[in-house]
Design a protein around this motif. Structure first.
Motif, PDB file in Angstrom:
ATOM      1  N   VAL A 184      -2.121  10.035  -7.832  1.00  0.00           N
ATOM      2  CA  VAL A 184      -1.587   9.872  -9.190  1.00  0.00           C
ATOM      3  C   VAL A 184      -1.682   8.446  -9.693  1.00  0.00           C
ATOM      4  CG1 VAL A 184      -0.013  11.826  -8.940  1.00  0.00           C
ATOM      5  CG2 VAL A 184       0.778   9.520  -8.331  1.00  0.00           C
ATOM      6  N   ALA A 185      -2.054   7.511  -8.824  1.00  0.00           N
ATOM      7  CA  ALA A 185      -2.129   6.115  -9.248  1.00  0.00           C
ATOM      8  C   ALA A 185      -3.081   5.356  -8.340  1.00  0.00           C
ATOM      9  CB  ALA A 185      -0.750   5.459  -9.233  1.00  0.00           C
ATOM     10  N   GLU A 186      -3.728   4.348  -8.902  1.00  0.00           N
ATOM     11  CA  GLU A 186      -4.603   3.470  -8.139  1.00  0.00           C
ATOM     12  C   GLU A 186      -4.340   2.029  -8.564  1.00  0.00           C
ATOM     13  OE1 GLU A 186      -8.706   4.486  -8.026  1.00  0.00           O
ATOM     14  OE2 GLU A 186      -8.342   6.656  -8.043  1.00  0.00           O
ATOM     15  N   PHE A 187      -4.277   1.156  -7.586  1.00  0.00           N
ATOM     16  CA  PHE A 187      -4.071  -0.271  -7.814  1.00  0.00           C
ATOM     17  C   PHE A 187      -5.213  -1.007  -7.124  1.00  0.00           C
ATOM     18  CE2 PHE A 187      -0.065   1.903  -7.969  1.00  0.00           C
ATOM     19  CZ  PHE A 187       0.632   1.319  -9.016  1.00  0.00           C
ATOM     20  N   ASP A 188      -6.065  -1.630  -7.911  1.00  0.00           N
ATOM     21  CA  ASP A 188      -7.319  -2.146  -7.382  1.00  0.00           C
ATOM     22  C   ASP A 188      -7.248  -3.549  -6.796  1.00  0.00           C
ATOM     23  OD1 ASP A 188      -8.864   0.057  -7.710  1.00  0.00           O
ATOM     24  OD2 ASP A 188      -9.703  -0.529  -9.638  1.00  0.00           O
ATOM     25  N   LYS A 189      -6.208  -4.289  -7.089  1.00  0.00           N
ATOM     26  CA  LYS A 189      -6.193  -5.672  -6.619  1.00  0.00           C
ATOM     27  C   LYS A 189      -4.759  -6.164  -6.483  1.00  0.00           C
ATOM     28  CE  LYS A 189      -8.183 -10.232  -7.616  1.00  0.00           C
ATOM     29  NZ  LYS A 189      -8.974 -11.022  -8.573  1.00  0.00           N
ATOM     30  N   GLY A 190      -4.469  -6.836  -5.359  1.00  0.00           N
ATOM     31  CA  GLY A 190      -3.149  -7.406  -5.151  1.00  0.00           C
ATOM     32  C   GLY A 190      -3.059  -8.817  -5.691  1.00  0.00           C
ATOM     33  N   PRO A 191      -1.870  -9.422  -5.642  1.00  0.00           N
ATOM     34  CA  PRO A 191      -0.632  -8.823  -5.135  1.00  0.00           C
ATOM     35  C   PRO A 191      -0.161  -7.663  -6.010  1.00  0.00           C
ATOM     36  CG  PRO A 191      -0.190 -10.965  -6.138  1.00  0.00           C
ATOM     37  CD  PRO A 191      -1.676 -10.817  -6.088  1.00  0.00           C
ATOM     38  N   PHE A 192       0.431  -6.664  -5.363  1.00  0.00           N
ATOM     39  CA  PHE A 192       0.748  -5.419  -6.038  1.00  0.00           C
ATOM     40  C   PHE A 192       2.160  -5.434  -6.612  1.00  0.00           C
ATOM     41  CE2 PHE A 192      -2.291  -4.421  -2.611  1.00  0.00           C
ATOM     42  CZ  PHE A 192      -3.355  -4.014  -3.406  1.00  0.00           C
ATOM     43  N   ASP A 193       2.320  -4.728  -7.715  1.00  0.00           N
ATOM     44  CA  ASP A 193       3.607  -4.600  -8.394  1.00  0.00           C
ATOM     45  C   ASP A 193       4.429  -3.542  -7.660  1.00  0.00           C
ATOM     46  OD1 ASP A 193       5.715  -3.847 -10.093  1.00  0.00           O
ATOM     47  OD2 ASP A 193       4.570  -4.341 -11.895  1.00  0.00           O
ATOM     48  N   ARG A 194       5.433  -3.976  -6.913  1.00  0.00           N
ATOM     49  CA  ARG A 194       6.225  -3.041  -6.121  1.00  0.00           C
ATOM     50  C   ARG A 194       6.960  -2.031  -6.996  1.00  0.00           C
ATOM     51  NH1 ARG A 194       7.893  -4.726  -0.746  1.00  0.00           N
ATOM     52  NH2 ARG A 194       6.604  -6.463  -0.062  1.00  0.00           N
TER      53      ARG A 194
END
Length: 267
Positions: free
Chosen positions: A242-252
């Protein structure tokens, strides 16, 4: 707790661009558990699958272990499709599995460390000899080498796996899987129940193998682990990404919202 400084708060993302596509899942489904999961992991990349437990992580682990019931879709290793109904086919294709339950899938508690380290390589040299016989000397030598390399706390290679602490049991599982230098490493809940020292060891081991070019898929419900290690994160909720995060630092906060099914986030 462990008598030394540990670096669990340090982000360990890859510093070099990832290589070519190594692991690819296309439309992978398991009835009632996974729904059309598609994802890719490049060589030298660590992709984390985040999610609250019970949302398809175990089914995804089963698919990549060759143990899922009635799976569909395709799994490709280095652009070659593999038979996901066969654990041996996946292993022969270069996939190493560190299972989520080290005591039921990773080890046979009633057997020695040496035997546990031989269970996936007893049919090949140097452990296997002619006429299907097993070389006990080779089994012992391999066990001694892995025990020394991973600092497993045991009185001898024949120490029963069931007597090991969680951290040292996990070292045995890692040692067996990583000794074959797999091109693709699937790691599920690798630090569950471990102390901070053992956790740091596992994280550093994964970073080391990513640096040598392994493609790593980390299945975890631990946000600290995910945010420290991942180059990219996908979120699994009710069997779907349901979600993809391509680059950190990641939003917790965004990760947590997606894990709870409160929002979908596009890459």
């Amino acid at each position: 707790m462990v008598g030394r400084d540990v670096g669990l708060g340090i982000r360990r993302a890859a510093t070099e661009p990832s290589g070519g596509r190594m692991l690819e899942l296309v439309g992978v489904s398991v009835p009632g558990k996974l729904d059309e999961v598609t994802l890719r992991v490049g060589a030298g990349q660590l992709v984390a699958v985040a999610g609250v437990e019970g949302n398809g992580q175990s089914a995804l682990e089963d698919v990549l272990s060759g143990l899922a019931a009635d799976p569909s879709g395709a799994v490709r290793i280095a652009d070659r499709e593999v038979d996901i109904s066969s654990p041996r086919s996946l292993r022969d294709a270069g996939v190493g599995i560190v299972p989520s339950d080290r005591y039921t899938r990773g080890l046979v508690k009633s057997l020695g460390i040496d035997t546990n380290l031989a269970v996936d390589s007893y049919t090949t040299a140097p452990l296997a000899r002619r006429w299907g016989r097993l070389s006990r000397n080779a089994v012992r030598d391999r066990a001694e080498r892995i025990i020394a390399a991973l600092s497993v706390k045991a009185s001898s290679p024949r120490t029963l796996a069931g007597t090991l602490s969680g951290g040292h049991a996990q070292r045995v599982v890692l040692g067996r899987v990583l000794d074959g230098a797999p091109d693709v490493l699937v790691v599920a809940q690798p630090t569950r129940g471990l102390d901070v020292g053992a956790t740091e060891f596992v994280w550093d081991t994964l970073v080391e193998h990513r640096a040598r070019g392994a493609a790593i898929l980390l299945i975890s419900s631990d946000l600290d682990e995910i945010c420290s290690l991942a180059d990219r994160v996908v979120v699994l909720y009710r069997g779907r990404i349901v979600a993809e995060f391509d680059k950190g630092p990641f939003d917790r906060e965004a990760l947590g919202s997606a894990m709870g099914g409160f929002q979908e986030v596009a890459a």
